[in-house]
Scaffold this motif. Structure first.
Motif, PDB file in Angstrom:
ATOM      1  N   UNK A  95       0.856  -1.241   0.203  1.00 45.35           N
ATOM      2  CA  UNK A  95       0.182   0.124   0.048  1.00 45.35           C
ATOM      3  C   UNK A  95       0.864   1.505   0.134  1.00 45.35           C
ATOM      4  N   UNK A  96       1.904   1.092   0.763  1.00 44.67           N
ATOM      5  CA  UNK A  96       2.832   2.348   0.817  1.00 44.67           C
ATOM      6  C   UNK A  96       3.310   2.785  -0.424  1.00 44.67           C
ATOM      7  N   UNK A  97       4.105   1.337  -1.217  1.00 50.32           N
ATOM      8  CA  UNK A  97       4.441   1.497  -2.510  1.00 50.32           C
ATOM      9  C   UNK A  97       3.520   1.952  -3.575  1.00 50.32           C
ATOM     10  N   UNK A  98       2.533   1.668  -3.407  1.00 47.91           N
ATOM     11  CA  UNK A  98       1.219   2.330  -4.188  1.00 47.91           C
ATOM     12  C   UNK A  98       1.078   3.648  -4.184  1.00 47.91           C
ATOM     13  N   UNK A  99       0.888   3.999  -2.909  1.00 48.23           N
ATOM     14  CA  UNK A  99       0.799   5.382  -2.926  1.00 48.23           C
ATOM     15  C   UNK A  99       1.712   6.241  -3.339  1.00 48.23           C
ATOM     16  N   UNK A 100       3.332   5.905  -3.109  1.00 45.83           N
ATOM     17  CA  UNK A 100       4.346   6.537  -3.468  1.00 45.83           C
ATOM     18  C   UNK A 100       4.304   6.393  -5.186  1.00 45.83           C
ATOM     19  N   UNK A 101       4.116   5.369  -5.692  1.00 46.79           N
ATOM     20  CA  UNK A 101       3.868   5.245  -7.167  1.00 46.79           C
ATOM     21  C   UNK A 101       2.597   6.148  -7.923  1.00 46.79           C
ATOM     22  N   UNK A 102       1.753   6.325  -7.209  1.00 43.96           N
ATOM     23  CA  UNK A 102       0.715   7.458  -7.585  1.00 43.96           C
ATOM     24  C   UNK A 102       1.360   8.796  -7.878  1.00 43.96           C
ATOM     25  N   UNK A 103       2.145   9.255  -6.947  1.00 43.06           N
ATOM     26  CA  UNK A 103       2.992  10.345  -7.058  1.00 43.06           C
ATOM     27  C   UNK A 103       3.983  10.324  -8.174  1.00 43.06           C
ATOM     28  N   UNK A 104       4.835   9.109  -8.545  1.00 44.88           N
ATOM     29  CA  UNK A 104       5.867   9.102  -9.314  1.00 44.88           C
ATOM     30  C   UNK A 104       5.410   8.962 -10.753  1.00 44.88           C
ATOM     31  N   UNK A 105       4.260   8.177 -10.856  1.00 45.46           N
ATOM     32  CA  UNK A 105       3.659   7.832 -12.352  1.00 45.46           C
ATOM     33  C   UNK A 105       3.616   9.018 -13.066  1.00 45.46           C
TER      34      UNK A 105
END
Length: 106
Positions: A95-105
């Motif tokens: 979940x933390x990786x997904x939230x971080x990925x939403x900002x980096x994508x």
């Protein structure tokens, strides 16, 4: 000869999200229909038991019952408890990786 190729990565990601969303909805509907049957409920969700049959008829009623029972202690061997704690940690990590990925994508 070099061709003019446009980058369609955003379109590809959105299409993948749509496809995964459809599969999620189909899976949830299938699980909801299967959990309504008492014999399948014992196989798919043995911790729910037979109590709350009216709650299981509601949309995602099984999810509410499972969420309420998540903090209750379970009688299980230590290996199973460690495995469940590891899976909980993995869920939080993803979940933390997904939230971080939403900002980096973008």
């Amino acid at each position: 000869m070099v061709q003019n190729v446009t980058d369609s990565s955003y379109a590809t990601v959105t299409q993948a999200c749509y496809i995964n969303g459809v599969f999620l909805l189909v899976s949830l509907v299938a699980f909801q229909l299967l959990v309504r049957s008492p014999s399948m409920r014992r196989i798919l969700a043995p911790r729910l038991g037979d109590e709350g049959a009216a709650e299981l008829r509601r949309l995602l009623g099984w999810a509410r019952m499972t969420w309420e029972k998540r903090g209750q202690p379970r009688s299980q061997n230590p290996d199973a408890a460690v495995l469940i704690q590891f899976c909980d940690f993995g869920l939080k990590f993803c979940l933390a990786g997904t939230l971080l990925d939403l900002f980096l994508l973008p």
